[in-house]
Design an enzyme around this catalytic site. Structure first.
Site, PDB file in Angstrom:
ATOM      1  N   GLN A  31      -1.668   2.031   9.987  1.00 29.89           N
ATOM      2  CA  GLN A  31      -0.398   2.187   9.253  1.00 29.89           C
ATOM      3  C   GLN A  31       0.630   2.940  10.098  1.00 29.89           C
ATOM      4  OE1 GLN A  31      -3.420   2.741   7.930  1.00 29.89           O
ATOM      5  NE2 GLN A  31      -3.501   2.285   5.752  1.00 29.89           N
ATOM      6  N   ASP A  83      -1.830  10.626  -2.086  1.00 28.94           N
ATOM      7  CA  ASP A  83      -2.202   9.598  -3.074  1.00 28.94           C
ATOM      8  C   ASP A  83      -2.453  10.208  -4.437  1.00 28.94           C
ATOM      9  OD1 ASP A  83      -2.836   8.214  -0.410  1.00 28.94           O
ATOM     10  OD2 ASP A  83      -2.835   6.655  -1.950  1.00 28.94           O
ATOM     11  N   ASN A  95      -5.266  12.198   0.580  1.00 28.84           N
ATOM     12  CA  ASN A  95      -4.380  11.357   1.400  1.00 28.84           C
ATOM     13  C   ASN A  95      -5.233  10.617   2.418  1.00 28.84           C
ATOM     14  OD1 ASN A  95      -1.630  10.496   1.988  1.00 28.84           O
ATOM     15  ND2 ASN A  95      -1.830  11.591   3.917  1.00 28.84           N
ATOM     16  N   LYS A  96      -4.599   9.811   3.210  1.00 25.53           N
ATOM     17  CA  LYS A  96      -5.301   8.948   4.174  1.00 25.53           C
ATOM     18  C   LYS A  96      -6.348   9.702   4.983  1.00 25.53           C
ATOM     19  CE  LYS A  96      -5.013   5.466   4.584  1.00 25.53           C
ATOM     20  NZ  LYS A  96      -5.996   4.593   3.891  1.00 25.53           N
ATOM     21  N   ARG A 106       0.879  -1.181   0.000  1.00 29.81           N
ATOM     22  CA  ARG A 106       0.000   0.000   0.000  1.00 29.81           C
ATOM     23  C   ARG A 106       0.910   1.221   0.000  1.00 29.81           C
ATOM     24  NH1 ARG A 106       2.481   1.751   3.626  1.00 29.81           N
ATOM     25  NH2 ARG A 106       0.942   3.396   3.768  1.00 29.81           N
ATOM     26  N   GLY A 107       0.296   2.399  -0.161  1.00 25.58           N
ATOM     27  CA  GLY A 107       1.106   3.608  -0.344  1.00 25.58           C
ATOM     28  C   GLY A 107       1.232   3.851  -1.841  1.00 25.58           C
ATOM     29  N   ALA A 108       0.925   5.088  -2.259  1.00 25.75           N
ATOM     30  CA  ALA A 108       0.777   5.363  -3.697  1.00 25.75           C
ATOM     31  C   ALA A 108       1.999   4.957  -4.544  1.00 25.75           C
ATOM     32  CB  ALA A 108       0.430   6.838  -3.888  1.00 25.75           C
TER      33      ALA A 108
HETATM   34  O1  MRU Z   1      -4.483   2.986   2.284  1.00 24.98           O
HETATM   35  P1  MRU Z   1      -3.008   3.237   2.135  1.00 24.98           P
HETATM   36  O2  MRU Z   1      -2.198   2.664   3.254  1.00 24.98           O
HETATM   37  O3  MRU Z   1      -2.514   2.806   0.764  1.00 24.98           O
HETATM   38  O4  MRU Z   1      -2.855   4.807   2.209  1.00 24.98           O
HETATM   39  C1  MRU Z   1      -1.564   5.354   2.059  1.00 24.98           C
HETATM   40  C2  MRU Z   1      -1.504   6.824   2.221  1.00 24.98           C
HETATM   41  O5  MRU Z   1      -2.497   7.492   2.382  1.00 24.98           O
HETATM   42  C3  MRU Z   1      -0.152   7.466   2.079  1.00 24.98           C
HETATM   43  O6  MRU Z   1      -0.055   8.603   2.893  1.00 24.98           O
HETATM   44  C4  MRU Z   1       0.047   7.901   0.612  1.00 24.98           C
HETATM   45  O7  MRU Z   1      -0.174   6.822  -0.254  1.00 24.98           O
HETATM   46  C5  MRU Z   1       1.417   8.451   0.373  1.00 24.98           C
HETATM   47  S1  MRU Z   1       2.649   7.191   0.462  1.00 24.98           S
HETATM   48  C6  MRU Z   1       4.154   7.891   0.105  1.00 24.98           C
END
Ligand code: MRU
Length: 355
Positions: free
Chosen positions: A205, A246, A256-257, A58-60
């Site tokens: 996370q 994201d 973002n999250k 996970r994470g963009a």
């Molecule tokens: O649901 P996730 O864990 O994929 O969400 C991730 C986030 O919101 C991160 O802050 C975002 O992807 C940036 S990662 C460098």
């Protein structure tokens, strides 16, 4: 891959969530951290789709890199097809992968970049070209993060608390991090930064991943519940907020999250700078504003249950949007590998995207 791991090692990051070995893509299973370090092999484009959808990765940026290797596996799967059929197959596998999660633009960005790289290649060169392109996407992400880390590190005060939300670290990228890359950059610049990590309900996370990777890299981290951020700001523990993204729309609105928006509003109320660290691959000039960004909603059970135990009464309805939009007005600056962008974002974003 060895080259990328060496860059990471030299930059002082001990965490990398992916491996590419002998035609298999391995992911550090982030659902099991910090209790277990298990590597999940992905041998087909279907394995990659499930790994993204089910939060193994996970994470963009990490999702983008993983999708790129999904296209490598697709090129290998379709290698026996005729040229026209292979091209069609790749386009359809690309669309399939793009549906794994909707919000992170890095996913479609990586798939489109892979298609652009391979579709005009000679038939026999496609698998090799795909592999080279995926490795280059990964390496570019790592280099971009290291650059952002230093640019962001310079913005930070000589010492103080840095509040972050979710995990925008090595685990969310090719192995260094965007927001946590800034913490790593600040350390290189000999700044005494204390990271405060929001635990980030419901997937934790912050608690499971941010705390784990910072402890591994000997960066001081303090964990708190999401609801503590206002108190921490009010009691002067926080000097700045740094989060990842994201997707960033053309006008500078940031997806973002879930909970990032709350933090941004609190930061404004306490006159604390709110920085977003994101590579250019997260900028989406094709999406005019935050209201146009698709927001993923996940299963209500992620809210009504905790660690497999029912915590809300049976039958409780729950709403589970997993991202939110922070309007550009709350963003003090966007830290990219091409420079620190300031408002008016329409112009500053357009200038780095068109380079
Ligand atoms: O649901 P996730 O864990 O994929 O969400 C991730 C986030 O919101 C991160 O802050 C975002 O992807 C940036 S990662 C460098």
């Amino acid at each position: 891959m060895e080259k990328i791991l060496k860059i990471l090692q030299e930059a002082g990051s001990r965490v990398c969530p992916m491996r590419w070995e002998d035609g298999t893509y391995y992911l550090l299973d982030q659902r099991r951290l910090p209790r277990e370090e298990t590597w999940l092999p992905c041998r087909s484009v279907g394995d990659i789709f499930s790994a993204i959808r089910d939060m193994v990765v996970r994470g963009a940026p990490a999702i983008g890199i993983t999708a790129a290797f999904g296209m490598v596996l697709a090129a290998r799967e379709g290698a026996e097809k005729g040229h026209a059929d292979l091209r069609e197959f790749l386009v359809s596998r690309g669309s399939y992968l793009k549906d794994a999660r909707p919000t992170a633009v890095n996913l479609s960005w990586a798939v489109d970049r892979m298609l652009k790289a391979v579709l005009n290649e000679a038939h026999e060169d496609i698998p090799e070209r795909a592999e080279a392109e995926a490795l280059s996407i990964w390496e570019q992400d790592v280099r971009a993060n290291i650059k952002m880390g230093l640019l962001g590190g310079e913005l930070l005060p000589q010492s103080g608390g840095l509040l972050t939300h979710c995990n925008a670290g090595a685990l969310a990228t090719g192995g260094y991090g965007t927001a946590l890359g800034v913490a790593r950059g600040a350390r290189k610049l000999k700044k005494g930064i204390q990271v405060f990590a929001d635990e980030t309900r419901p997937w934790l996370q912050g608690a499971r991943l941010t705390a784990w990777e910072l402890i591994k890299d000997d960066i001081p981290v303090v964990l708190s519940v999401d609801n503590a951020s206002g108190y921490l700001m009010r009691t002067k523990k926080i000097s700045c907020v740094v989060v990842g993204a994201d997707r960033i729309a053309a006008n500078g609105d940031v997806a973002n999250k879930i909970g990032t928006y709350n933090v941004a509003v609190l930061a404004r109320a306490h006159d604390i700078p709110f920085y977003v660290a994101a590579p250019v691959s997260t900028l989406d000039p094709g999406t005019p504003a935050g209201r146009d960004i698709p927001i993923e909603e996940r299963d209500a059970e992620e809210i009504t249950r905790f660690a497999g135990i029912q915590t809300a009464p049976e039958g409780t309805k729950a709403v589970n949007p997993v991202f939110d939009i922070t309007p550009w007005e709350y963003v003090s600056a966007i830290i990219t590998e091409k420079g620190v962008l300031k408002s008016p974002y329409e112009a500053s974003i357009a200038s780095v995207v068109s380079e």
